[in-house]
Design a protein around this motif. Sequence first.
Motif, mmCIF file in Angstrom:
data_model
loop_
_atom_site.group_PDB
_atom_site.id
_atom_site.type_symbol
_atom_site.label_atom_id
_atom_site.label_comp_id
_atom_site.label_asym_id
_atom_site.label_seq_id
_atom_site.Cartn_x
_atom_site.Cartn_y
_atom_site.Cartn_z
ATOM 1 N N ASP A 4 0.806 -1.308 0.077
ATOM 2 C CA ASP A 4 -0.001 -0.122 0.218
ATOM 3 C C ASP A 4 1.007 1.179 -0.032
ATOM 4 O O ASP A 4 0.472 2.217 -0.772
ATOM 5 N N LEU A 5 1.818 1.345 0.807
ATOM 6 C CA LEU A 5 2.850 2.411 0.892
ATOM 7 C C LEU A 5 3.560 2.654 -0.394
ATOM 8 O O LEU A 5 3.681 3.816 -0.781
ATOM 9 N N ASN A 6 3.837 1.301 -1.073
ATOM 10 C CA ASN A 6 4.485 1.633 -2.358
ATOM 11 C C ASN A 6 3.621 2.256 -3.340
ATOM 12 O O ASN A 6 3.998 2.923 -4.361
ATOM 13 N N ALA A 7 2.365 1.705 -3.437
ATOM 14 C CA ALA A 7 1.349 2.395 -4.491
ATOM 15 C C ALA A 7 1.021 3.873 -3.925
ATOM 16 O O ALA A 7 0.900 4.505 -5.001
ATOM 17 N N PRO A 65 -11.374 1.442 -1.426
ATOM 18 C CA PRO A 65 -10.137 0.931 -1.133
ATOM 19 C C PRO A 65 -9.317 0.201 -2.258
ATOM 20 O O PRO A 65 -10.263 -0.115 -2.951
ATOM 21 N N SER A 66 -8.150 0.232 -2.234
ATOM 22 C CA SER A 66 -7.296 -0.361 -3.046
ATOM 23 C C SER A 66 -7.131 -2.007 -2.843
ATOM 24 O O SER A 66 -7.950 -2.393 -1.773
ATOM 25 N N LEU A 107 -5.995 -5.189 4.094
ATOM 26 C CA LEU A 107 -5.840 -4.624 5.591
ATOM 27 C C LEU A 107 -6.810 -4.581 6.172
ATOM 28 O O LEU A 107 -7.024 -4.773 7.342
ATOM 29 N N ILE A 108 -8.056 -4.079 5.656
ATOM 30 C CA ILE A 108 -9.525 -4.039 6.308
ATOM 31 C C ILE A 108 -9.999 -5.297 6.902
ATOM 32 O O ILE A 108 -10.340 -5.473 7.979
ATOM 33 N N LYS A 109 -9.797 -6.025 6.130
ATOM 34 C CA LYS A 109 -10.374 -7.492 6.455
ATOM 35 C C LYS A 109 -9.386 -8.355 7.428
ATOM 36 O O LYS A 109 -9.811 -8.864 8.354
ATOM 37 N N LEU A 110 -8.036 -7.948 7.301
ATOM 38 C CA LEU A 110 -7.154 -8.578 8.314
ATOM 39 C C LEU A 110 -7.294 -7.924 9.758
ATOM 40 O O LEU A 110 -7.406 -8.588 10.564
ATOM 41 N N ILE A 111 -7.591 -6.617 9.767
ATOM 42 C CA ILE A 111 -7.651 -5.896 11.058
ATOM 43 C C ILE A 111 -9.030 -6.340 11.680
ATOM 44 O O ILE A 111 -9.086 -6.541 12.830
ATOM 45 N N CYS A 166 -0.618 6.861 8.533
ATOM 46 C CA CYS A 166 -0.472 7.056 7.209
ATOM 47 C C CYS A 166 -1.780 7.268 6.315
ATOM 48 O O CYS A 166 -1.656 7.681 5.417
ATOM 49 N N LYS A 167 -2.834 7.063 7.005
ATOM 50 C CA LYS A 167 -4.069 7.131 6.383
ATOM 51 C C LYS A 167 -5.066 8.104 7.088
ATOM 52 O O LYS A 167 -5.079 8.385 8.286
ATOM 53 N N SER A 168 -5.845 8.712 6.017
ATOM 54 C CA SER A 168 -6.768 9.654 6.476
ATOM 55 C C SER A 168 -8.306 8.798 6.290
ATOM 56 O O SER A 168 -8.523 8.142 5.330
ATOM 57 N N VAL A 169 -9.163 9.210 7.452
ATOM 58 C CA VAL A 169 -10.456 8.592 7.353
ATOM 59 C C VAL A 169 -11.195 9.132 5.835
ATOM 60 O O VAL A 169 -12.120 8.488 5.214
ATOM 61 N N ASP A 170 -10.905 10.198 5.357
ATOM 62 C CA ASP A 170 -11.504 10.837 4.007
ATOM 63 C C ASP A 170 -11.036 9.906 3.013
ATOM 64 O O ASP A 170 -11.788 9.659 1.947
ATOM 65 N N ASP A 171 -9.710 9.368 2.951
ATOM 66 C CA ASP A 171 -9.302 8.442 2.037
ATOM 67 C C ASP A 171 -9.872 7.031 1.938
ATOM 68 O O ASP A 171 -10.289 6.389 0.846
ATOM 69 N N CYS A 172 -9.811 6.351 3.281
ATOM 70 C CA CYS A 172 -9.945 5.054 3.333
ATOM 71 C C CYS A 172 -10.736 4.947 4.841
ATOM 72 O O CYS A 172 -10.297 4.272 5.659
#
Length: 876
Positions: A586-589, A607-608, A614-618, A650-656
């Motif tokens: 995800d970071l590389n993308a 989500p990518s 990651l969503i389902k893993l968490i 690293c993530k914003s709630v607006d993005d994902c």
Amino acid sequence: MQPSKDKNTEKAEPFYRLSLPKKTSSEIINEARNVLRTLRTRRPFTPTGNQRKLFGSGSSRPPQNRPPSVFSLHASSFDLAESRPVSGVRLSPLDHKPVLVASAKDEDSSICLPKPPADDAEVRKLSSARARFFRRTSQGSFLSAKMVPPAQNEEKLDSEEPAMMNNLCRSTNNCLAEQRSYAPFNDESRQLICNQRMSRLEDSLKGTAGKFLFQLRGERSVNSDGRFADEEQQFPCDQMKKPDTSSAWPRSPGWKKRVTGSEDETRINELEEEEIFWHIKILPILQELEEVEDNIENLCLACTKLYQALNEGNMLGKRFKRRSVLLKLLYKLVDVDSDPLCLKLAKIILAMKVDGKNLLGVCKLAFKICRNEKNDYIIQNDRLLDCLLEVLRTEDLQKNSEALLYCMGAIKFMSGNAVLLNEMVNKGAAEMLLQLMKQINKVKENDTYFSNLGHLLVQLTATLRNLADLPPARCQLVCNGAVSELCVALEQRMNDTDVCTYIVRIFSKLSSYSDFCAALADCSRCYVLFLALLNKHQKQQDLVIRIIFILGNLTEKNNQAREQFFKERGSVNTLISLFQTYHELDLNAQKRYHERGREDKNHPKHPSEAEDVLIKLIRVLANLSIHPSVGAALAAAHRIVELLVTVLECKSVDDCEELVINAATTINNLSYYKMKSSAVQDKKLHIAEMLLKLLMSNNMDGVVEAVRVFGNLSQYHEICDFIMQKKIYKFMIALLDAKNQDVCFSACGVLLNLTVDKNKRALLMEEGGIGKLVDCLQDFGPADWQLACLICKTLWNYSENITSAASCFGEDTNTLLVLLTSLLDEEVALDYSLDTDLRDYHKLYWEREFKPVAEKLLDRIQSHQSCLPAATITPF
């Protein structure tokens, strides 16, 4: 915000504040605010393929190692040598010397056509077999009627003939009703029509085609061994040489002497009747096929009539005497490039029970028809599915593995159509496919058929995936042990990515339903298999995401599944490894996106693929943390907590949105466990800083989740100081105006923990905190006694050093007094119009939680001041 532990945690329930005998509608509302909560998420999306192929474009099989989806199919694709019927009678050797054909002239002379009777008198001298045929036709099933001795038939022939002829006409007309009715076969007209048609057929056919249709009519040639070409089909050769004047189709006494016994006599009689039926009903249709060979519509109609006639004459299957010559004609028609016609042909050929190369050819023909989605409508109307299911049910798995592959491929294509899919379920296809899977699972890896059966298993599991959408099919799968068989296949085909992917897709669909999910959770081997697949195919996103989704379903409601998965060797390390892998992807993308930001103005879709994993893993981590011992172990796993915090960084709630909220929920669950080894406790200040960003967002779900985490973390003095320093308490007071029970509940929990510190109690006087708490009590109290109790606890802590009620509560004092008095009146507070269960639920919380605290608070306010120091309510 620390809840008490539920006594029923071993029954796969979340932590509730009280153990209640029965869940009610209010409890459902209550579940949303529990400190420890499971997470749900969408099932991974599987796009529908644009083309129908044996193996999709994403198949792991290289093209050179898999059967083709596109191929040419002609009459030459079939093997005429394999079309011979199964003999029902064992014949003795011929008692005459073979006649050798010396020339073409001699060969022609050996072909003798049966001659019709010369006049009406001859017609009335029908053989006993013919009389039996007429009588049985009138009864509907002439092949199953009892045999009558010839002598009796001859005696009754004259009196019965008119009625029998009329019945035969009706039977013939019914058979040909789809296109047009044939004229009744009365004594003269029937023979005349037959003579005319056979005469025209002889005149129109020359060369090879002429000889071929002579065989269809009954003419025969002599083999090199001196036997007639169709003698293997038990056709009496003598009767074709010299027609008897007393019978339309005379029998040879010499031939009958070669067999003995009543069973053989019955078979001979059946063959004679079959011969008559062939000439009267089948041969005209075959002639029609020759005459309309350039008209597809008429060919299809003729094939429909042919199937009906063969079915009526009990000539479907392998025991039909003229089976081989009929199949030859059908194979020739395959060269007519028409899917509707090929559908008719495939249905007839399959009904003839062909095998070997011919079975492969007709299964490919069905596959070719079903491959075109535009043919779904005609397939629905022609019952091809029945024929294909019969092939799966009866044919030998190893001997005909390639034919079954294309047969199963055709059924897979059909399952993409809603109408045909429902038809499959109604015909018990799910159970049938499971039985086939059991046979495949018995073939071990060292067997020569193992690899080829893997191709078949791909088609089978792809079909089961489609069937899993329908409730009746799911019931069939559960009741017939689908979990066990699918796990066996998964274990045996671990190296076959295609098979593994389809099986995982089946589990992904079915694990969303409680009955199947419970059955899967009880299969202990599934956890080992899933972990093995995750380790083996770690970077294959479509496989990984579905396995993770399945594990999330298993651990959502089942405490035993949480514990069992956690105890599997390497389970946590596998999850950590996946977390790291997909977080890096995800970071590389994101890095690549920012590097080409000026060139590509379109923001990447969220989500990518990496984010979705990651969503389902968490989610799995959040669900696992519900179990007391598992949750404590995960809270102490520093790498897991670090990765969760990194997501917030690293993530914003607006993005994902889902990814960030899931991470916050999991941190909230882990923060419940207060231990020296807790990684959450070690990083609590850093976590609070990350939550502040979420708290200030415009996403209400994210705000509520951040407030919940602060509710747990605010039990630590460092976090309380952080809240005061960053003015977060003002935000909590403002949330009391949200007019949302869950939001008010979480915000009030933070305020309760803050008021434990005497130095921080004055904050409630700011921003109108007291008045907002009273408003919440008035708005939600009678409907939510948990929230009412929390408000009273907060006001109790705040008023610990009260000297005057007015100075403490200000202008809200009288409102609070009246409100508490009213809420403590059982008749006023409890709504007895509610149903019994809901009323008992409200009364339980009112008596146990609200009433004790509210009575103390009311007494304190009424006494205006306290002579003795008041006790502080324990933190929320």
